[in-house]
Design a protein around this motif. Structure first.
Motif, PDB file in Angstrom:
ATOM      1  N   PHE A   1     -10.556   2.434   4.269  1.00  0.00           N
ATOM      2  CA  PHE A   1      -9.680   3.431   3.648  1.00  0.00           C
ATOM      3  C   PHE A   1      -8.551   2.746   2.882  1.00  0.00           C
ATOM      4  O   PHE A   1      -8.279   3.071   1.735  1.00  0.00           O
ATOM      5  N   LEU A   2      -7.925   1.787   3.548  1.00  0.00           N
ATOM      6  CA  LEU A   2      -6.785   1.140   2.909  1.00  0.00           C
ATOM      7  C   LEU A   2      -7.214   0.245   1.761  1.00  0.00           C
ATOM      8  O   LEU A   2      -6.583   0.207   0.730  1.00  0.00           O
ATOM      9  N   PHE A   3      -8.286  -0.518   1.968  1.00  0.00           N
ATOM     10  CA  PHE A   3      -8.668  -1.466   0.928  1.00  0.00           C
ATOM     11  C   PHE A   3      -9.446  -0.815  -0.199  1.00  0.00           C
ATOM     12  O   PHE A   3      -9.595  -1.380  -1.258  1.00  0.00           O
TER      13      PHE A   3
ATOM     14  N   PHE B   1       1.601   4.157  -9.228  1.00  0.00           N
ATOM     15  CA  PHE B   1       1.681   3.208  -8.131  1.00  0.00           C
ATOM     16  C   PHE B   1       2.245   1.876  -8.598  1.00  0.00           C
ATOM     17  O   PHE B   1       1.689   1.238  -9.483  1.00  0.00           O
TER      18      PHE B   1
ATOM     19  N   GLU C   1      -3.194   4.499 -11.332  1.00  0.00           N
ATOM     20  CA  GLU C   1      -4.011   4.673 -10.139  1.00  0.00           C
ATOM     21  C   GLU C   1      -3.835   3.477  -9.226  1.00  0.00           C
ATOM     22  O   GLU C   1      -3.469   2.396  -9.676  1.00  0.00           O
ATOM     23  N   ASP C   2      -4.130   3.680  -7.954  1.00  0.00           N
ATOM     24  CA  ASP C   2      -4.057   2.547  -7.033  1.00  0.00           C
ATOM     25  C   ASP C   2      -5.398   1.809  -7.051  1.00  0.00           C
ATOM     26  O   ASP C   2      -6.421   2.370  -7.384  1.00  0.00           O
ATOM     27  N   PHE C   3      -5.353   0.538  -6.719  1.00  0.00           N
ATOM     28  CA  PHE C   3      -6.577  -0.257  -6.799  1.00  0.00           C
ATOM     29  C   PHE C   3      -6.410  -1.503  -5.955  1.00  0.00           C
ATOM     30  O   PHE C   3      -5.293  -1.838  -5.543  1.00  0.00           O
ATOM     31  N   ILE C   4      -7.517  -2.180  -5.693  1.00  0.00           N
ATOM     32  CA  ILE C   4      -7.415  -3.503  -5.059  1.00  0.00           C
ATOM     33  C   ILE C   4      -7.755  -4.589  -6.074  1.00  0.00           C
ATOM     34  O   ILE C   4      -7.018  -5.539  -6.230  1.00  0.00           O
TER      35      ILE C   4
ATOM     36  N   PRO D   1       0.381   5.411  -0.079  1.00  0.00           N
ATOM     37  CA  PRO D   1      -0.601   6.498  -0.120  1.00  0.00           C
ATOM     38  C   PRO D   1      -0.325   7.546  -1.189  1.00  0.00           C
ATOM     39  O   PRO D   1      -1.253   8.196  -1.645  1.00  0.00           O
TER      40      PRO D   1
ATOM     41  N   TYR E   1       0.846  -1.191   0.000  1.00  0.00           N
ATOM     42  CA  TYR E   1       0.000   0.000   0.000  1.00  0.00           C
ATOM     43  C   TYR E   1       0.882   1.242   0.000  1.00  0.00           C
ATOM     44  O   TYR E   1       1.734   1.406   0.860  1.00  0.00           O
TER      45      TYR E   1
ATOM     46  N   LEU F   1     -10.403   2.379   8.921  1.00  0.00           N
ATOM     47  CA  LEU F   1      -9.039   2.277   8.409  1.00  0.00           C
ATOM     48  C   LEU F   1      -8.941   1.209   7.334  1.00  0.00           C
ATOM     49  O   LEU F   1      -8.317   1.400   6.294  1.00  0.00           O
TER      50      LEU F   1
ATOM     51  N   CYS G   1      -8.324   1.833  -1.310  1.00  0.00           N
ATOM     52  CA  CYS G   1      -7.231   2.506  -1.991  1.00  0.00           C
ATOM     53  C   CYS G   1      -7.681   3.867  -2.469  1.00  0.00           C
ATOM     54  O   CYS G   1      -7.680   4.147  -3.668  1.00  0.00           O
ATOM     55  N   VAL G   2      -8.091   4.699  -1.516  1.00  0.00           N
ATOM     56  CA  VAL G   2      -8.759   5.948  -1.851  1.00  0.00           C
ATOM     57  C   VAL G   2      -7.847   7.007  -2.429  1.00  0.00           C
ATOM     58  O   VAL G   2      -8.343   8.057  -2.784  1.00  0.00           O
ATOM     59  N   THR G   3      -6.553   6.748  -2.508  1.00  0.00           N
ATOM     60  CA  THR G   3      -5.695   7.816  -3.001  1.00  0.00           C
ATOM     61  C   THR G   3      -6.194   8.347  -4.337  1.00  0.00           C
ATOM     62  O   THR G   3      -6.146   9.541  -4.586  1.00  0.00           O
ATOM     63  N   HIS G   4      -6.688   7.456  -5.188  1.00  0.00           N
ATOM     64  CA  HIS G   4      -7.083   7.950  -6.503  1.00  0.00           C
ATOM     65  C   HIS G   4      -8.384   8.740  -6.482  1.00  0.00           C
ATOM     66  O   HIS G   4      -8.771   9.330  -7.487  1.00  0.00           O
TER      67      HIS G   4
END
Lengths: 403, 121
Positions: B15-17, A98, A133-136, A81, A79, B12, B19-22
């Motif tokens: 937020f992490l999963f 990313f 972009e970041d993603f899961i 940020p 991860y 949290l 991946c809100v940065t985008h």
């Protein structure tokens, strides 16, 4: 009729994981912006990522798919940020984005009837690359992205009395999206692999349509309790040696030496490539508990230009925080100068005991036992009492419904 | 684990999963050129690589006083740009390096003392 219940993983470090999780994440979110001008990664490193992922998967398989092991499960994702942490430097300039690496691994093995043979199934999956972009789950597939997945699937047959195992399967490298402007063209590749273990000796062979890709021989002399070995003594101080030969590489041989330095909680590891490269990396790993669920590591990596990069990391059960760690520099396309946060979880099992990957001993477990009679009543053995107290066993216990 | 920790933990994780940065930082640049010169006509804008390869970004004739259409590219970061323009019947170009933050970017091209001035608005 007696049933005994097994308890939960004991250990104050494991119980307080949520607290450590908060602390880590806070530290990470505070320091991550400091590394927005970290050294960028290069397209060539991303192109090499497939071969490195294939190798890492086979190494993990040889560590976890062993006679005596009944299962293994691992999950991991990085991860970041801020997109500046893993920026990509191409001929066009510096692309913010990313780098990612997501992994899922599993192995299950069960006995064949009443014999000493066991049959197991393994599947290792990794998706990695660089995206805008970041993603899961769903990548953006940007115009300068590289997204690839590497999978290994196979079957394992093991015979515990002789500590013998035979594994075989396929490995598939699938480049989902490779931007042609900055990366070299690549195509899907299917590999086959075979592996045999007899006691401390391991042999592994990987091939594809063009011939052999790599050959590996390992001598794992260190005795580990988890895999039927001794729990202490000089056998636990023997070295683990690894030799690999590569077909299509400038440095065709790799040697790794892993050495238990103290009671299987402190290890040293050295890797070198021959004939030209020489010393590649060294690591000092401290595991407070020999089950390897918690670790503190310090590493040194020697770059192609001769520079030494020192770094390290700390891993507590599910969270890992690292900086310039040799593992990330190898598996995350050479990224350095940035704090790396990984959510990763790896647990192996053998005969009801659980431990981290390649650990010597199982994690401490607390068990309570209760005897349950057929009529539903239960009897819990009393705690040890001082002498002189008479033990009374109640008979004919009758249950009454509450009014 | 204390009870009050459950809500922040869940948030949290989300937020992490997620991946809100985008959701906060744009992964692409929507570029528009504005021609604020009096006698230059903008022809095209390229992203130039160190080995000579060029990627066209804006490919539109922009007369003085007009703006180009918006073109979106995944070009967040530092890039070398080549702007081709026409002045007094002669085709000229200027090469400059610029940092692009994500999102909508309006580059205004104006002229001062015979030199093009490129400003982000």
């Amino acid at each position: 009729m007696a049933i005994s219940e097994k308890g939960f993983l004991r250990g104050s470090l494991i119980r307080t994981t949520p607290v450590w999780g908060f602390i880590f994440t806070l530290i990470f979110l505070l320091v991550a912006p400091l590394s927005v001008n970290a050294s960028p990664i290069k397209p060539q490193a991303l192109s090499n990522g497939g071969r490195i992922a294939s190798e890492t998967q086979l190494e993990e398989i040889s560590e976890t798919v062993r006679p005596g092991a009944s299962g293994y499960f691992a999950l991991g994702t990085y991860y970041f940020p801020h997109p500046g942490q893993t920026a990509l430097k191409s001929d066009f300039g510096r692309h913010e984005g990313f780098a990612f690496r997501q992994r899922l691994s599993m192995y299950f093995s069960g006995p064949l009837g009443k014999s000493n043979w066991s049959l197991g199934f393994l599947w290792w999956f990794e998706r990695h690359g660089f995206d805008s972009e970041d993603f899961i789950l769903f990548p953006e597939y940007g115009q300068f992205s590289l997204i690839r997945n590497v999978q290994t699937a196979g079957l394992n047959l093991s015979f515990k009395p002789l500590s013998f195992a035979l594994t075989g399967g396929i490995q598939y490298s699938n480049p989902e999206h490779v931007a042609s402007e900055i990366y070299s063209v690549e195509s899907d590749t299917l590999y086959g692999f075979a592996q045999a273990m007899l006691g401390p000796i391991l042999g592994q062979f990987v091939f594809n349509e063009n011939g052999w890709t790599s050959v590996r021989a390992a001598l794992r002399l260190e005795s580990k309790e988890n895999f039927g070995g001794a729990s202490s003594g000089f056998q636990t101080y023997l070295p683990n040696l690894d030799f690999s030969l590569y077909h299509d590489a400038s440095d065709s041989m790799r040697v790794t030496w892993e050495q238990n330095l103290f009671k299987q909680i402190l290890y040293g590891e050295v890797t070198a490539y021959f004939p030209d490269y020489g010393f590649h990396s060294a690591a000092l790993k401290y595991y407070p508990d020999p089950s390897r669920l918690v670790s503190l590591e310090a590493t040194c990596l020697r770059e192609p230009d001769g520079d030494l990069v020192f770094g390290g990391g700390i891993s507590i059960l599910m969270l890992r925080l690292a900086y310039n760690h040799a593992h990330d520099m190898k598996n995350l396309f050479g990224s350095k100068g940035t704090f790396v946060f990984e959510l990763s979880f790896a647990l192996g099992a053998s005969e009801g005991k659980m431990f981290g990957r390649n650990a010597a001993k199982a994690a401490p477990m607390e068990s309570t036992s209760r005897t349950i009679f057929e009529n539903g009543s239960s009897y819990k053995p009393p705690k040890e009492e001082s002498e002189g107290v008479k033990e009374i066993t109640a008979k004919g216990i009758r249950r009454e419904k509450a009014k | 684990m204390k009870k009050w920790m459950s809500l922040p933990s869940v948030l949290l994780c989300v937020f992490l999963f997620g991946c809100v940065t985008h959701y906060v930082v744009d992964g692409s640049v929507r570029l528009q050129l504005g021609n604020a010169t009096e006698n230059c006509t903008l022809e095209s804008l390229f992203v130039v690589s160190s080995n000579g390869k060029e990627l066209k970004w804006i490919d539109e004739t922009v007369l003085p006083g007009e703006s180009s259409k918006v073109e979106e590219r995944d070009l967040v970061g530092n890039f070398r740009i080549r702007l081709v323009y026409e002045k007094d019947g002669e085709l000229k170009d200027t090469v400059f390096t610029r940092h692009f933050d994500g999102g909508s970017t309006f580059l205004q091209i104006s002229e001062k003392d015979d030199v093009l001035v490129i400003r982000k608005k």
